[in-house]
Enzyme design. Structure first.
Site: not given
Length: 497
Positions: A33, A189
């Protein structure tokens, strides 16, 4: 031309090409991420830290391929820390992030600093839950600050960015994944918003983060207003793994970054198909703007091939591993949720560790992210008191493997269980080595750090990864010490195989 001259010229040309290129990953090992910001010629990046402390390690670079950890932003346990967003606004740095208690109970926080190296503020609860992966965005028209979240949601932020105001609203429904694609689910997301020219570009992750090789991706939508409506790119997805034959699996969760002269790059994560237990690693590839102002990444399945350096006066190196003997806790080294800073002290290249707990999983545990597929680690241990210390490869409190000694006995740990291996006859000073190669862990013992004796307990560890064990963790090597007393660790060495 003689054969000898031909080979010499070919070698020189090959070195010249290597000097002008980089090879993914730009951060090897578990760095999922990725989120980054440019401040002039300086770049700063951080990642999900999950259950490790200190958390939210901040890296610095001036060339986008060589990264140096400069500090960490979180020193207290809040749960599993997910999908941060690093940004700068009005001279101050912010990291917005999600925490999970493991049961889909999510909270979102922010920390701030005047310098990315810290010190960072304590975490501030934004009082918005239910959705994950917060992303800061600034509206140049209304001058409002927004927090975008998973599921295509957003909520307004206060002027100082430290609290939410108003109501959560859904403003985007995502890009429709083709019905024939094999994915984990829809999973809208990882929002990241960047203003380029007249458009706000909104990147989202879809498809799920692991599982099948083809599951993950990064998709693009754009709008001239931060209020929408959002138009999906006809070129979607921007980043994706199309088959299991590619080196990098589950590519997705991308951030956009620019250079001072306006070139664009996508920074994202992916699994090395040969080492799923390394976790999601940080990759980079160039992005171009098409004539109709859409974003396009040309590299695709060739993300494992040499790519042109963003800044040609630099060269890719592996400096992170070289700093490991310094035991810089909060930079290269970290612990788990029960991390106690007082258990460790560093003097030069000597680490003193106080024993704790009754096994490696409850011990004073110090870990690092190995940047390579295969490696060896070794160190000298001087035990004082009733402790066992040694080296470990750790996934979680149930699944780990390693080798250690107390003052009389040697023990191996397989699948988190103790398997005694008899006495060693070396007293309180031993040298221990672990070798991780082709997903197999083996241990070695020595009196002098030169002559090594292999211990017969090899452990195959390809299954120590998220698709089997869950938790989004990875296999991290490190040091443990449990019991009553302490150990002094020195001569630590990391070698890429």
């Amino acid at each position: 031309m003689s054969r000898r001259i031909f080979f010499i010229l070919s070698f020189v040309v090959s070195l010249s090409v290597m000097a002008q290129t980089y090879v993914n990953p730009i951060l090897g090992g578990d760095h999922p991420d990725p989120t980054l910001v440019r401040d002039g010629k300086d770049y700063y990046m951080t990642h999900s830290s999950f259950e490790y402390l200190p958390g939210l390690t901040v890296y610095h670079s001036r060339d986008l391929v060589n990264w140096e950890p400069v500090g960490s932003a979180l020193d207290k346990p809040l749960g599993s820390v997910w999908a941060p967003d690093l940004c700068k606004y009005n001279g101050k740095y912010y990291i917005y992030f999600t925490t999970s208690d493991g049961h889909d109970n999510f909270r979102n926080y922010v920390v701030t600093a005047d310098n990315p190296a810290g010190p960072w503020s304590g975490p501030i609860d934004l009082n918005v839950g239910g959705w994950i992966d917060p992303c800061h965005a600034y509206d140049e028209t209304s001058h409002k600050r927004w927090l975008f979240l998973s599921g295509g949601h957003r909520i307004e932020l206060s002027a100082d960015g430290l609290r939410t105001v108003g109501k959560l609203e859904k403003v985007y429904s995502g890009w429709e994944i083709p019905a024939s694609w094999v994915v984990e689910g829809f999973a809208l997301e990882g929002p990241k918003i960047k203003k380029i020219g007249d458009y706000y570009y909104w990147l989202n992750a879809e498809g799920g983060t692991a599982g099948p090789a083809t599951t993950h991706m990064a998709v693009v939508a754009r709008s001239k207003s931060i209020d929408g409506p959002w138009e999906n790119s006809p070129l979607n997805p921007l980043i994706h793994t199309y088959s299991s034959g590619e080196t990098w699996w589950s590519k997705g969760h991308a951030s956009l970054i620019d250079t001072p002269d306006g070139r664009l790059y996508a920074i994202y994560h992916a699994y090395d198909k040969e080492r799923l237990n390394q976790g999601r690693q940080t990759l980079m590839e160039p992005v171009e703007m098409t004539s109709d102002l859409w974003l396009k990444a040309r590299t695709g399945k060739d993300a494992d091939k040499p790519l042109a350096l963003p800044f040609k006066e630099t060269r890719q190196n592996s400096a992170i591993a070289q700093k490991l003997p310094l035991f810089r806790i909060g930079k290269e080294w970290k612990g788990t949720q029960n991390f106690q800073p007082g258990s460790f002290s560093v003097m030069g290249e000597r680490l003193t560790v106080l024993g704790a707990g009754s096994s490696p999983s409850s011990s004073s545990l110090l870990l690092f992210t190995a940047p390579d597929r295969d490696y060896e680690i070794s160190a000298r241990f001087e035990n004082n008191g009733n402790v066992e210390s040694g080296l470990i490869c750790y996934y979680n409190e149930k699944y780990f493997a390693g080798f250690g000694c107390n003052q009389t006995l040697k023990n191996c740990w397989r699948r988190g269980e103790n398997r005694g291996k008899g006495s060693h006859g070396m007293g309180n000073v031993v040298w221990i080595k672990l070798r991780f190669a082709d997903d197999v862990l083996t241990g070695y013992l020595s009196r002098d750090g030169k002559n090594w004796e292999m211990q017969r307990w090899g452990q195959e560890m390809s299954g120590y990864q998220h698709n089997i064990l869950g938790g989004f963790m990875s296999l991290l090597p490190g040091i443990y010490c449990y019991g009553n007393g302490m150990t002094v660790v020195s001569h630590f060495k990391y070698v890429k195989l």
